[in-house]
Enzyme design. Sequence first.
Site, PDB file in Angstrom:
ATOM      1  N   GLU A 212      -1.605   8.496  -4.582  1.00  0.00           N
ATOM      2  CA  GLU A 212      -1.624   7.044  -4.018  1.00  0.00           C
ATOM      3  C   GLU A 212      -0.357   6.825  -3.801  1.00  0.00           C
ATOM      4  OE1 GLU A 212      -3.428   4.340  -4.234  1.00  0.00           O
ATOM      5  OE2 GLU A 212      -5.350   5.416  -5.091  1.00  0.00           O
TER       6      GLU A 212
ATOM      7  N   GLU B  28      -0.200   5.310   0.113  1.00  0.00           N
ATOM      8  CA  GLU B  28       0.450   4.043   0.604  1.00  0.00           C
ATOM      9  C   GLU B  28       1.677   3.883   1.080  1.00  0.00           C
ATOM     10  OE1 GLU B  28       0.148   1.490  -3.150  1.00  0.00           O
ATOM     11  OE2 GLU B  28      -2.030   1.099  -2.671  1.00  0.00           O
TER      12      GLU B  28
ATOM     13  N   GLU C 286       8.263  -1.794   1.495  1.00  0.00           N
ATOM     14  CA  GLU C 286       9.605  -2.200   1.655  1.00  0.00           C
ATOM     15  C   GLU C 286      10.543  -2.038   0.416  1.00  0.00           C
ATOM     16  OE1 GLU C 286      11.134  -3.248   4.540  1.00  0.00           O
ATOM     17  OE2 GLU C 286       9.388  -3.773   5.749  1.00  0.00           O
TER      18      GLU C 286
ATOM     19  N   GLY D 241       0.064   1.958  -6.010  1.00  0.00           N
ATOM     20  CA  GLY D 241      -0.705   2.198  -7.177  1.00  0.00           C
ATOM     21  C   GLY D 241      -2.081   2.214  -6.646  1.00  0.00           C
TER      22      GLY D 241
ATOM     23  N   GLU E 248       2.353  -3.281   4.224  1.00  0.00           N
ATOM     24  CA  GLU E 248       3.912  -3.270   4.525  1.00  0.00           C
ATOM     25  C   GLU E 248       4.515  -2.226   3.153  1.00  0.00           C
ATOM     26  OE1 GLU E 248       6.378  -6.453   5.983  1.00  0.00           O
ATOM     27  OE2 GLU E 248       4.558  -7.493   6.296  1.00  0.00           O
TER      28      GLU E 248
END
Length: 302
Positions: free
Chosen positions: A92, A96, A147, A76, A145
């Site tokens: 976003e 990301e 995940e 976000g 990261e």
Amino acid sequence: MTDKPLVNKRGQTEQEYLRTYDASQFERPSVTVDMLIFTVVDEQEENYRKLSPKSLQILLVKRGEHPFLGQWALPGGFVSPRESLEDAAKRELFTETNIQNIYLEQLYTWGDVGRDPRMRVISTSYMALVDSSTLSLQAGDDADEAEWFRIEDKWLKETKTATENGTVTEKWLELRLVNAKEELSATIKITKTIANRIVQEKREIVDAGNIAFDHAKLIQYALERLRGKIEYTDIAFALMPELFTLSELQQVYEVILGKELLAAAFRRKVADKVLETNQYRKHAGHRPSKYYRFNPEWMEQS
């Protein structure tokens, strides 16, 4: 005859009012978006005669900047003045995590005063249930990261108190997010107040663990909403291939709902949502099972 424009108490038309309006008279909070991306994946199963067990997982990013540096958060970020909330959510999510072209459904708006240590921040959250096998994760922007974490939740305790006008019910829940490298845990308290037939519900984080901001609360709420949606929508079929067995579909429902379902009752429940085919699943160690496909017209039949 021409109608005269309406004027306010100071004799201004709307155009005159807008020309002299001072936006600085009100403090303006910042606006962000947070994305809750769920998936169901197969876990390793040593017994080849059984269907692979599945787990419900959520996508998190490790923060690469203050505040909460090194902690895990939902993807976000901030909304710019010249973009819509949905455009900001898509931007976003892509910058990301490298995920794009998925359907995002607006979930809830979060506005607690102290939810961000930097400033007053109001966040609109979005939710999606996706097939993670079709996505290519890649952390970017201020995320170190990206995940997937398996979700587990457990009710810890509950109290119920009678009041003069109703009841107050307090529940404590443990949220665990686990993958091969890390295990995160948070405790959330949910207070439900009924007074004069008016129902109010409040969520608060007792222990955030290593989950940034108030995102543990967002995750728990989204999980609750996801379990509700699977009961009356076709959201589960976003995870299914074109052809599937009813046992495979039932497993997806069970892992999202967090409970086992009776096969006969489940088949009655999804009968309108699926179409029977003449094809069968044939696999070593399994009895042949009939394939079904999603019925896109099920809403018209209900």
